[in-house]
Design an enzyme around this catalytic site. Sequence first.
Site, PDB file in Angstrom:
ATOM      1  N   GLU A   9       0.802  -1.228   0.000  1.00 32.19           N
ATOM      2  CA  GLU A   9       0.000   0.000   0.000  1.00 32.19           C
ATOM      3  C   GLU A   9       0.831   1.272   0.000  1.00 32.19           C
ATOM      4  O   GLU A   9       0.548   2.219  -0.724  1.00 32.19           O
ATOM      5  CB  GLU A   9      -0.925   0.024   1.230  1.00 32.19           C
ATOM      6  N   ASP A  82      -1.856  -4.846   3.735  1.00 30.15           N
ATOM      7  CA  ASP A  82      -1.903  -5.069   5.187  1.00 30.15           C
ATOM      8  C   ASP A  82      -2.751  -6.283   5.573  1.00 30.15           C
ATOM      9  O   ASP A  82      -3.728  -6.620   4.883  1.00 30.15           O
ATOM     10  CB  ASP A  82      -2.448  -3.824   5.892  1.00 30.15           C
ATOM     11  N   ASP A  84      -5.349  -7.287   7.207  1.00 32.17           N
ATOM     12  CA  ASP A  84      -6.657  -7.085   7.826  1.00 32.17           C
ATOM     13  C   ASP A  84      -7.720  -7.022   6.732  1.00 32.17           C
ATOM     14  O   ASP A  84      -7.426  -7.212   5.554  1.00 32.17           O
ATOM     15  CB  ASP A  84      -6.674  -5.811   8.688  1.00 32.17           C
ATOM     16  N   GLU A  86      -9.401  -4.536   5.411  1.00 35.08           N
ATOM     17  CA  GLU A  86      -9.188  -3.498   4.412  1.00 35.08           C
ATOM     18  C   GLU A  86      -8.045  -3.870   3.472  1.00 35.08           C
ATOM     19  O   GLU A  86      -8.116  -3.655   2.260  1.00 35.08           O
ATOM     20  CB  GLU A  86      -8.916  -2.159   5.086  1.00 35.08           C
ATOM     21  N   TYR A 302       2.154  -5.480  13.298  1.00 31.35           N
ATOM     22  CA  TYR A 302       1.037  -4.715  12.736  1.00 31.35           C
ATOM     23  C   TYR A 302       0.200  -4.064  13.837  1.00 31.35           C
ATOM     24  O   TYR A 302      -0.109  -4.691  14.850  1.00 31.35           O
ATOM     25  CB  TYR A 302       0.163  -5.623  11.880  1.00 31.35           C
ATOM     26  N   ARG A 304      -2.901  -2.699  13.841  1.00 31.48           N
ATOM     27  CA  ARG A 304      -4.366  -2.776  13.914  1.00 31.48           C
ATOM     28  C   ARG A 304      -4.738  -4.211  14.295  1.00 31.48           C
ATOM     29  O   ARG A 304      -4.780  -5.101  13.453  1.00 31.48           O
ATOM     30  CB  ARG A 304      -5.008  -2.371  12.581  1.00 31.48           C
ATOM     31  N   HIS A 349      -4.287 -11.805  14.311  1.00 31.55           N
ATOM     32  CA  HIS A 349      -2.831 -11.895  14.389  1.00 31.55           C
ATOM     33  C   HIS A 349      -2.377 -11.377  15.743  1.00 31.55           C
ATOM     34  O   HIS A 349      -3.185 -11.102  16.622  1.00 31.55           O
ATOM     35  CB  HIS A 349      -2.160 -11.133  13.245  1.00 31.55           C
TER      36      HIS A 349
END
Length: 695
Positions: A9, A82, A84, A86, A302, A304, A349
Amino acid sequence: MAKKLVIVESPAKAKTIGKILGRSYKVLASVGHIRDLPKSTLGIDIENNFEPKYINIRGKGPVINELRKEAKKADKIYLATDPDREGEAISWHLAHILKIDLNDKVRVEFNEVTKDAVKNAIKNPRILNLDLIDAQQARRVLDRLVGYKISPLLWKKIRKGLSAGRVQSVATKLICDREEEIDEFIPEEYWSIIALLKKEKEEFEAKFTGKLVNKKEEKIELKCKEDVDRVICDLDKENFIVNNVKKGNRKRNPYAPYTTSTLQQDASSRLGFTTKKTMSVAQQLYEGIDLGKEGTVGLITYMRTDSTRISQGAIDLSKTYIIETFGKEFSNGGKTYGGKKKKGSQDAHEAIRPTGILRIPKEVKAFLSKDQFKLYNLIWNRLIASQMSPANYETISVDILSNNYIFKGTGSKLIFSGFLKVYSNMDDKDKDMKIPSLEKGDKLILKDINENQHFTQAPPRFTESSLIKTLEELGIGRPSTYAPTIGTILARNYVVLENKSFFPTELGILVNDLLTEYFDLIINEEFTAELENQLDDVEEGKYDWKKVVKDFYGDFNKELIKAEEEIDKIEIKDEITDEICEKCGRNLVVKTGRYGKFMACPGYPECKNTKPIIETIDVKCPKCEGEIIKKKSKKGRIFYGCSKYPECDFVSWDEPVNKKCPNCKGYMVIKRTKKGTTIKCINKECGYIEKENNK
């Protein structure tokens, strides 16, 4: 020549991964989403089972062209967005743009941007997780339906520029409801009696306190001064006897490693970071920092996540570090966190932790910015503390009798610091309270007796930290939503943040009242939390995402039709001031803009005169004797400047006072810290400090 294409991203992440993978890989950034719903229309075909109509995002043409060009030349494509919902959705959109077969194993996922994690992920690609993508689509479609259906209604009935949303509307409601509680709160008076005591025949003046709690077996209530006077007259001041002594031990366990919400809460209370700042700095630490000879590496996993799990490797390294640094007794033997999942928790995670346990904060400090170091230090300490032994306290509780009145004294002594060695307690609730060695029957001497008047307190206003905690406890929103939610309600001027507390604005209260009356579905905390659980079920493959949307929209549309028919146009009247417009003679009115309130001519657009609202603090400018006024920067930070600007350029982040330094005659300012408030000379070479008030 690179034959393998990796797409991530962000450019920063691309740079770090490019260095890890080497020349045989081309690493490019999509710079976030490349496809989305159109901004100009709803973009959802309600009649066709809520099918979303995605388009390429305006301005992303050059990025898309470059990705297509490189994809044609590549033997293999990896989508490394990423880990997740999104991130999965972005990979899915990339697959569509690049015409990648959804059965191809192109998705690579890693929780940390380190050499081992990235290379291992590249070796083990998987197909895209369509359940995860559907969960993200459902969220996007629901948010679009709420936003694009209610917002035009708010524009028509109140004013343009307003918006509503599933999570932001509930967050605004919480703040408005709390303000209403505070407004309606009626303080109740109560008193306490504290005895200052000393053991008879004690060689040293070892004084301690006991608080009146009971008369015989009945709890005593002191509601007024007369109740206090009656008790004090009834006490046998010459006879305070120890009636009971209870000694024991108490353990204080370490906290679990950070999740997104607990990191945001701690960074707010300990570092003064906003949620937006916390996530921005955490993103930098995750994507990679140049550590000189070691190269560029992601310092944290990560950011989030709602999981408290950590890998066995991290546990083992932490254990080794703790034993070698502090001793075996400080290790808890390698504690695992997580266990039974909390409702709504994805546990996808790991918790937020350092990627390298032996990368001690002070050793990498030179490579980090001030804010990066503060946050990394917080994360590292929390992880190490989670693997340390509990703190141990020796406790004592004493019942003291005087004419059937019972006073209670409690004390504690830290006998083993355990995890507090690296993760000190902030609120001092476990601060040592010393009581001398006492036995039942010991006679005590009353040195003084204090009577204190109190009033019950209204519930506190929400801070960023407490609002996030409440949203999480209610099951509303998810880790990635808290920062943008707070940013939105501030940007829409539904709430303001003053002295770190949220206050609803008149506009926020008005919008909230309207939504509460007509849109119970989106404003109801329990319904919103249940909808989040349904979306989690979609992610786990238990529920069809379009059915979730359809079920929601049926009732929501009924509310929408009713609101359209019943809500009259609401006129927000501007506050009229005594200030006269020097251009047309009208009385200026108070308006609210992006950076707060200001005065403007009501004759707009014929007259476009505006003036700032000047708030003085009754302090003269130390440079020119003008008035010091309170101002607000573009980022919303309060500062102080001279009313004669630009002729006078005096400016200060700290509030000046009408005092001169007794040492150097320079001006002084109020300094507010967690330890208390002081008045300090601005001249660093002087350094004079006058204590004003300590917490």
